[in-house]
Design a protein around this motif. Structure first.
Motif, short mmCIF file in Angstrom:
data_model
loop_
_atom_site.label_atom_id
_atom_site.label_comp_id
_atom_site.label_asym_id
_atom_site.label_seq_id
_atom_site.Cartn_x
_atom_site.Cartn_y
_atom_site.Cartn_z
N ALA A 249 0.81 -1.22 0.00
CA ALA A 249 0.00 0.00 0.00
C ALA A 249 0.84 1.28 0.00
O ALA A 249 0.37 2.33 -0.43
N ALA A 250 2.07 1.21 0.49
CA ALA A 250 2.89 2.42 0.59
C ALA A 250 3.22 2.97 -0.80
O ALA A 250 3.25 2.24 -1.79
N GLU A 251 3.50 4.27 -0.84
CA GLU A 251 3.86 4.90 -2.11
C GLU A 251 5.29 4.57 -2.51
O GLU A 251 5.61 4.54 -3.71
N ARG A 252 6.16 4.36 -1.53
CA ARG A 252 7.56 4.07 -1.83
C ARG A 252 8.09 3.02 -0.87
O ARG A 252 7.75 3.02 0.32
N HIS A 253 8.93 2.13 -1.39
CA HIS A 253 9.54 1.08 -0.57
C HIS A 253 11.06 1.12 -0.77
O HIS A 253 11.53 1.27 -1.90
N VAL A 254 11.79 0.97 0.33
CA VAL A 254 13.24 0.82 0.27
C VAL A 254 13.58 -0.48 0.98
O VAL A 254 13.22 -0.69 2.15
N LEU A 255 14.26 -1.38 0.28
CA LEU A 255 14.67 -2.68 0.81
C LEU A 255 16.16 -2.63 1.12
O LEU A 255 16.95 -2.11 0.32
N VAL A 256 16.57 -3.18 2.26
CA VAL A 256 17.97 -3.19 2.66
C VAL A 256 18.37 -4.61 3.03
O VAL A 256 17.76 -5.22 3.93
N ALA A 257 19.38 -5.13 2.35
CA ALA A 257 19.84 -6.49 2.60
C ALA A 257 21.31 -6.49 2.95
O ALA A 257 22.11 -5.76 2.35
N GLY A 258 21.68 -7.33 3.91
CA GLY A 258 23.08 -7.56 4.24
C GLY A 258 23.39 -9.03 4.10
O GLY A 258 22.77 -9.87 4.76
N GLY A 259 24.31 -9.39 3.19
CA GLY A 259 24.71 -10.78 3.03
C GLY A 259 23.55 -11.69 2.66
O GLY A 259 22.76 -11.39 1.78
N ILE A 260 23.42 -12.81 3.38
CA ILE A 260 22.37 -13.78 3.08
C ILE A 260 20.98 -13.21 3.35
O ILE A 260 19.97 -13.81 2.94
N GLY A 261 20.91 -12.05 3.98
CA GLY A 261 19.63 -11.38 4.19
C GLY A 261 18.95 -10.96 2.90
O GLY A 261 17.80 -10.50 2.91
N ILE A 262 19.61 -11.15 1.77
CA ILE A 262 19.00 -10.83 0.48
C ILE A 262 17.85 -11.78 0.16
O ILE A 262 16.93 -11.42 -0.60
N THR A 263 17.83 -12.98 0.75
CA THR A 263 16.89 -14.01 0.29
C THR A 263 15.42 -13.61 0.40
O THR A 263 14.68 -13.75 -0.57
N PRO A 264 14.91 -13.11 1.55
CA PRO A 264 13.49 -12.76 1.58
C PRO A 264 13.15 -11.51 0.77
O PRO A 264 11.99 -11.28 0.44
N LEU A 265 14.18 -10.72 0.43
CA LEU A 265 13.93 -9.48 -0.30
C LEU A 265 13.82 -9.70 -1.81
O LEU A 265 13.28 -8.85 -2.52
N LEU A 266 14.32 -10.83 -2.30
CA LEU A 266 14.21 -11.11 -3.74
C LEU A 266 12.74 -11.20 -4.18
O LEU A 266 12.35 -10.53 -5.16
N GLY B 213 15.93 8.01 -0.40
CA GLY B 213 14.61 8.48 -0.01
C GLY B 213 13.93 7.66 1.06
O GLY B 213 12.71 7.69 1.21
N ALA B 214 14.72 6.92 1.85
CA ALA B 214 14.14 6.03 2.86
C ALA B 214 13.47 6.79 4.00
O ALA B 214 12.67 6.20 4.74
N GLY B 215 13.81 8.07 4.15
CA GLY B 215 13.20 8.85 5.22
C GLY B 215 11.72 9.07 5.04
O GLY B 215 11.01 9.46 5.98
N HIS B 216 11.22 8.77 3.83
CA HIS B 216 9.78 8.91 3.53
C HIS B 216 9.32 7.67 2.77
O HIS B 216 8.74 7.77 1.69
N ALA B 217 9.57 6.50 3.34
CA ALA B 217 9.26 5.25 2.66
C ALA B 217 9.00 4.15 3.68
O ALA B 217 9.34 4.28 4.87
N ASP B 218 8.41 3.07 3.22
CA ASP B 218 8.37 1.84 4.00
C ASP B 218 9.72 1.17 3.83
O ASP B 218 10.17 0.94 2.71
N LEU B 219 10.37 0.86 4.94
CA LEU B 219 11.75 0.39 4.95
C LEU B 219 11.78 -1.05 5.44
O LEU B 219 11.39 -1.34 6.57
N TYR B 220 12.22 -1.96 4.58
CA TYR B 220 12.31 -3.39 4.92
C TYR B 220 13.78 -3.78 4.96
O TYR B 220 14.52 -3.52 4.01
#
Length: 317
Positions: free
Chosen positions: A107-124, A183-190
């Motif tokens: 529902a959000a207008e903007r999303h920023v995804l942040v992955a570190g190492g193997i943390g990329i898997t759920p973000l794909l 632009g993460a300051g105005h986004a849903d951040l995962y």
């Protein structure tokens, strides 16, 4: 949350994705599509009676097969080594149906995804879902080097929506500055990754009122550890057995010592594998899995870390 169910799957592909990272593509034994799931979901892989591990699904939710990726952890408890060294194409694995404790809100207008190492898997799958929905999104993917970053080539199809940062080429990143640029300051951040990265992202979101943060934790909540005021209490099983849980032991360990077996994986309240129904009594929740509404309902708990506020719990075990 619904009760866990399990299915037997066949390993169809085993691929080296990066240094120390291997992916496994899983399919049903009869060729039918596996149960549906949503981005952010994970499954539990039962490797033996006492060895259960949790892995995020990294394939597309609309695909007939599931993919997991496993980082070999030299100092781990044996799950990653078992998969790397013993599981091969054609093998069968017992796995849970997918559950989602890291859901994506489109529902959000903007999303920023942040992955570190193997943390990329759920973000794909999150990136795929956001792209398919025509949303504004960016992925910041951090790693030590190019050889350590799994699926970087796969992400190339998204062009400049994906920002790769390699420490050996660019030095240690200033997380706050990088997120501001995106632009993460105005986004849903995962965010998903190691504890240090999550702490930095959490600190960033706390200082940006326009940011809404959703985390996938790999480590226990601060209150999961024992406290000085922890007390002994009694757990009653379905068959009426009374089992004492000491002030310095978990419900999971007390049940195991009494011969009552329950599936578990992380033992830190972050994976949800040991979720157990509560029939009577008030849980003292110390996990990172349940929502505030689920905690308030009090009808389920994670027995690896959570305790009892009173003297007695009746559990569905």
């Amino acid at each position: 949350m619904p009760a866990q169910q399990f299915v037997t799957v066949k390993v169809e592909e085993v691929t080296r994705e990066a240094a120390g990272v291997v992916s496994f593509v899983l399919a049903s034994r009869d060729g039918r599509a596996l149960p549906a799931w949503t981005p952010g979901s994970h499954i539990d892989v039962v490797l033996s009676r006492d060895l259960v591990r949790q892995y995020s699904l990294s394939s597309g939710p609309d695909e007939a097969r599931w993919r997991i990726a496993v980082l070999r952890e030299p100092d781990g408890r044996g799950g990653s080594a078992h998969l790397h060294d013993r599981v091969k194409v054609g093998d069968h694995l017992l796995v849970s149906t997918p559950r989602n404790t890291f859901p994506l809100d489109l529902a959000a207008e903007r999303h920023v995804l942040v992955a570190g190492g193997i943390g990329i898997t759920p973000l794909l799958p999150m990136a795929a879902a956001l792209e398919a929905a025509g949303k504004r999104w960016t992925l910041l993917y951090l790693g030590r080097s190019a050889t350590s970053m799994a699926f970087a080539d796969e992400l190339g199809k998204y062009g400049d929506k994906v920002v790769l940062h390699r420490d050996d080429e660019s030095g240690v990143i200033d997380v706050a500055a990088a997120l501001d640029r995106l632009g993460a300051g105005h986004a849903d951040l995962y965010a998903c990754g190691p504890a240090g990265l999550l702490a930095a992202v959490e600190g960033y979101a706390g200082s940006r009122p326009g940011s809404r943060l959703v985390l996938e934790h790999f480590t226990a909540a601060p209150d999961a550890a024992g406290r000085e005021d922890d007390h002994a209490f009694t757990v009653v099983t379905r068959d009426g057995r009374d089992i004492t849980v000491g002030a310095d032991e978990s419900i999971l360990d007390a049940l195991s010592a009494a011969g009552v077996r329950s599936l578990s994986s992380c033992r830190e309240g972050v994976c949800g594998t040991c979720e157990t129904g509560v029939l009577e009594g008030e849980p003292d929740h110390r996990d990172r899995v349940l929502s505030e509404d689920e905690r308030a309902a009090g009808d389920t708990m994670m027995i690896c870390v959570s305790r009892c506020r009173g003297e007695r719990l009746v559990l569905d075990v």
